[in-house]
Write a protein that holds these residues in place. Structure first.
Motif, mmCIF file in Angstrom:
data_model
loop_
_atom_site.group_PDB
_atom_site.id
_atom_site.type_symbol
_atom_site.label_atom_id
_atom_site.label_comp_id
_atom_site.label_asym_id
_atom_site.label_seq_id
_atom_site.Cartn_x
_atom_site.Cartn_y
_atom_site.Cartn_z
ATOM 1 N N UNK A 284 0.838 -1.209 0.000
ATOM 2 C CA UNK A 284 0.000 0.000 0.000
ATOM 3 C C UNK A 284 0.868 1.251 0.000
ATOM 4 N N UNK A 285 1.920 1.252 0.829
ATOM 5 C CA UNK A 285 2.815 2.407 0.869
ATOM 6 C C UNK A 285 3.492 2.615 -0.470
ATOM 7 N N UNK A 286 3.949 1.514 -1.082
ATOM 8 C CA UNK A 286 4.608 1.627 -2.391
ATOM 9 C C UNK A 286 3.641 2.152 -3.440
ATOM 10 N N UNK A 287 2.416 1.615 -3.446
ATOM 11 C CA UNK A 287 1.426 2.085 -4.414
ATOM 12 C C UNK A 287 1.087 3.554 -4.231
ATOM 13 N N UNK A 288 0.907 3.962 -2.973
ATOM 14 C CA UNK A 288 0.603 5.370 -2.707
ATOM 15 C C UNK A 288 1.765 6.257 -3.142
ATOM 16 N N UNK A 289 3.005 5.815 -2.844
ATOM 17 C CA UNK A 289 4.178 6.622 -3.220
ATOM 18 C C UNK A 289 4.284 6.759 -4.731
ATOM 19 N N UNK B 268 1.834 6.440 -6.975
ATOM 20 C CA UNK B 268 0.727 7.275 -7.466
ATOM 21 C C UNK B 268 0.983 8.743 -7.178
ATOM 22 N N UNK B 269 1.412 9.048 -5.946
ATOM 23 C CA UNK B 269 1.668 10.445 -5.592
ATOM 24 C C UNK B 269 2.793 11.031 -6.436
ATOM 25 N N UNK B 270 3.841 10.235 -6.659
ATOM 26 C CA UNK B 270 4.964 10.746 -7.453
ATOM 27 C C UNK B 270 4.518 11.054 -8.876
ATOM 28 N N UNK B 271 3.795 10.118 -9.487
ATOM 29 C CA UNK B 271 3.360 10.343 -10.867
ATOM 30 C C UNK B 271 2.405 11.526 -10.966
ATOM 31 N N UNK B 272 1.446 11.610 -10.030
ATOM 32 C CA UNK B 272 0.481 12.706 -10.079
ATOM 33 C C UNK B 272 1.158 14.044 -9.818
ATOM 34 N N UNK B 273 2.014 14.108 -8.789
ATOM 35 C CA UNK B 273 2.692 15.364 -8.470
ATOM 36 C C UNK B 273 3.663 15.741 -9.583
ATOM 37 N N UNK B 274 4.325 14.761 -10.172
ATOM 38 C CA UNK B 274 5.264 15.058 -11.254
ATOM 39 C C UNK B 274 4.531 15.625 -12.460
ATOM 40 N N UNK C 288 11.871 18.334 -6.087
ATOM 41 C CA UNK C 288 11.266 18.341 -4.752
ATOM 42 C C UNK C 288 10.203 17.263 -4.633
ATOM 43 N N UNK C 289 9.591 16.874 -5.789
ATOM 44 C CA UNK C 289 8.591 15.808 -5.741
ATOM 45 C C UNK C 289 9.244 14.503 -5.309
ATOM 46 N N UNK D 260 10.383 10.581 -1.318
ATOM 47 C CA UNK D 260 11.426 9.829 -0.606
ATOM 48 C C UNK D 260 11.255 9.975 0.900
ATOM 49 N N UNK D 261 10.989 11.195 1.350
ATOM 50 C CA UNK D 261 10.783 11.405 2.789
ATOM 51 C C UNK D 261 9.529 10.667 3.270
ATOM 52 N N UNK D 262 8.469 10.693 2.439
ATOM 53 C CA UNK D 262 7.258 9.958 2.804
ATOM 54 C C UNK D 262 7.544 8.466 2.902
ATOM 55 N N UNK D 263 8.312 7.948 1.941
ATOM 56 C CA UNK D 263 8.666 6.534 1.975
ATOM 57 C C UNK D 263 9.489 6.194 3.209
ATOM 58 N N UNK D 264 10.435 7.069 3.530
ATOM 59 C CA UNK D 264 11.284 6.805 4.700
ATOM 60 C C UNK D 264 10.430 6.755 5.970
ATOM 61 N N UNK D 265 9.528 7.735 6.102
ATOM 62 C CA UNK D 265 8.669 7.731 7.281
ATOM 63 C C UNK D 265 7.742 6.514 7.279
#
Length: 568
Positions: A38-43, A45-51, A349-350, A355-360
């Motif tokens: 779930x974390x990987x999928x969210x990361x 999705x967020x990366x692609x959308x924010x990018x 920055x995205x 990356x910070x979200x993944x680390x947390x």
């Protein structure tokens, strides 16, 4: 004879424990895995959308930036046309018969005072005279400088130069006469172009004669009634001002904006020199190649092929955004605004945020994994304890059955004429102790040999009798046996008293571990009970040794009632 009861009596309980163990392991692991996925999928999705959103925003930023540059260049250059036309209307009549300094100079000073974008304004006449008012800045002082080239009968070349400097308040601070510097306005492009055009003329970008800076000139001819050229009015705009404007722009972290023409010459650049010297000392405009910047070179090469527009390219593993827009409508020149910026200046920055979200998130998952590991460990420990209890109960039941078979045996239990009488005992003992082989031995009356009464092999389920070991072959074993020594060996080859036994008996049968308990009648050894196992065994538990001793004692008691196990 069925042996399943000896192997494990709590079969259903064991299956339940096994199922519970699987759940205790798989369920926490599945939860951690689901959290990780779930974390990987969210990361992702967020990366692609924010990018995608950031790149869309970056396109707007670049477009707005180019529009700002176009507006600034237009506002900087276009007023020159109106100034030249106004000057032509106001000074045209005065320039019909020469260069009236007293009327022209004040006008030029006034224009330069209020038209801050001009670098210089000047007039050149058909007889070679010239007057120019330009800005100067020597560090300590700044203001306006008038350069007047006039005919002189006393000068060797027929012309002389008068330089007059005024401060910012308009006061004369210096005035001097210099020899003619060979400047002839009639040979300059702005003069010749106006003569040919007979209207407003714009030069191409070229190095200015006075201060060797790049710029453009707008000029307008003054024509007499006989259609002869009497003078040309011109104004200079240096491109350094546009370059300084480009320095103020912030394009990501390392992006650049510059103005070029179709041949690759630099019109404006935030940091590079716009005028270079040839080997012969002649000035020339700098080009893209002079920058030595592979990124700018790649962007320009793409522009020459694909013309104006926005595009992406990669260089040395890094992705860049390149955008080129035309300035032709603004300045009627083949100039273009080239903007190049690394993509990660906008989207970097995205990746950092993701990356910070993944680390947390991974930290939380790691904590969850640690808790899951503790839960699994505790559950497995509980299951091991439960299995150990069940196994011990089953083993005790098997040992009890072995004792029961021995205790309730009929009178022919040790009768040599009934060789099968000991088979139930060795089988029960083998299953109870869970060893490879169980054998019962009789020590002959002369103590010269050991004879196997019965040996049960759990792997094959078979029985053998009659194996014989002699004192001559195993002297130390017989001595230890007569001393009533109990052996508990994991590796018989490590004990000198048993090493011969490995070579002649245990080794060929695939066994290496041995428990040997003597069978005693009173103080006399009449035989031995052996538990034999493979080299995979790591230890002999204390309860196994206790079981072997108890079984040997029962054998001794039964042999007291029957003669076969004792010496004959």
């Amino acid at each position: 004879m069925s042996t399943s009861g000896f192997e494990y009596q709590g079969f259903e309980e064991a299956r339940a424990i096994a199922r519970r163990r699987r759940r205790r392991i798989l369920l926490p692991l599945a939860v951690v895995l689901i959290m990780l996925l779930a974390l990987t999928g969210i990361a992702i999705h967020n990366y692609q959308a924010m990018r995608a959103d950031t790149l869309t925003l970056s396109e707007r930023v670049v477009t707005n930036l180019q529009s700002r540059i176009e507006t600034d260049v237009q506002a900087y250059i276009r007023p020159m046309s109106r100034i030249i036309l106004l000057s032509h209307d106001l000074l045209g009549g005065d320039l019909q018969d020469g260069l009236p300094q007293g009327r022209v100079e004040p006008y030029l000073i006034g224009i330069m005072t209020y038209a801050k974008g001009l670098t210089a304004i000047f007039v050149g006449t058909a007889d070679g005279e010239f007057i120019m008012v330009r800005r100067y800045d020597d560090g300590d002082r700044e203001g306006l400088e008038t350069k007047l080239i006039r005919q002189s009968t006393s000068a060797a070349n027929g012309f002389e130069i008068e330089l007059t400097r005024r401060d910012s308040a308009g006061q004369v601070v210096s005035q001097e006469i210099r020899p003619w510097d060979q400047y002839d306005p009639r040979s300059r492009p702005w003069y010749q172009g106006a003569d040919e055009a007979r209207g407003l003329f714009w030069t191409d970008v070229y190095p200015f004669f006075t201060d060797l800076t790049a710029g453009v000139t707008a000029s307008m001819p003054v024509v007499g009634q006989d259609d002869t050229l009497r003078a040309v009015i011109g104004a200079d705009v240096t491109l350094e001002t546009i370059s300084k404007f480009l320095q103020t722009l912030s394009i990501g972290k390392t992006g650049q904006a510059l103005i070029i023409d179709d041949s690759g010459r630099l019109i404006a650049h935030p940091s590079a020199k716009l005028v270079m010297e040839e080997t012969d000392g002649e000035p020339r405009l700098a080009t893209i190649e002079d920058l030595g910047d592979p990124v700018i070179q790649r962007a320009f090469d793409r522009y020459r092929i694909e013309r104006h527009g926005r595009r992406y390219f990669e260089l040395d593993g890094r992705r860049y955004i390149s955008s080129v827009s035309s300035l032709d409508q603004q300045v009627q020149r083949d100039w273009s605004v080239l903007v190049v910026v690394p993509e990660d200046d906008f989207v970097g920055f995205v990746a950092d945020n993701v990356r910070h979200t993944l680390i947390m998130g991974l930290s939380v998952i790691a904590l969850a994994a640690m808790l899951a590991a503790l839960v699994i460990r505790q559950g497995l420990r509980t299951d091991r304890d439960a299995l150990r209890v069940l196994e011990r109960e089953a083993q005790l039941d098997a040992e009890g059955e072995a004792f029961g078979k021995l205790a309730s045996g009929h009178t022919a239990l040790f009768d040599p004429q009934a060789p099968d009488a000991l088979q139930p005992v060795t089988e029960a003992a083998g299953h109870a102790a869970r060893v490879r082989r169980v054998s019962i031995w009789r020590l002959d009356a002369d103590n010269g040999s050991l004879t196997c009464l019965d040996c049960f092999d759990r792997d094959t389920g078979g029985h053998t009798q009659g194996s014989r070991l002699t004192r001559a072959e195993h002297p130390e074993l017989f001595t230890a046996l007569q001393d009533q020594t109990v052996f508990r060996a994991i590796d018989v080859t490590a004990d000198p008293r048993l090493s011969s036994l490995h070579h002649h008996y245990l080794g060929p049968l695939g066994c290496r571990a041995l428990i040997s308990v003597p069978v005693r009648l009173a103080d006399r050894v009449t035989g031995a009970l052996w538990l034999e196992d493979t080299g995979r065994r790591l230890e002999w538990p204390e309860h196994t040794l206790s079981f072997a001793k108890a079984l040997a004692n029962l054998l001794a008691m039964r042999s007291a009632r029957h003669t076969p196990i004792g010496p004959q």
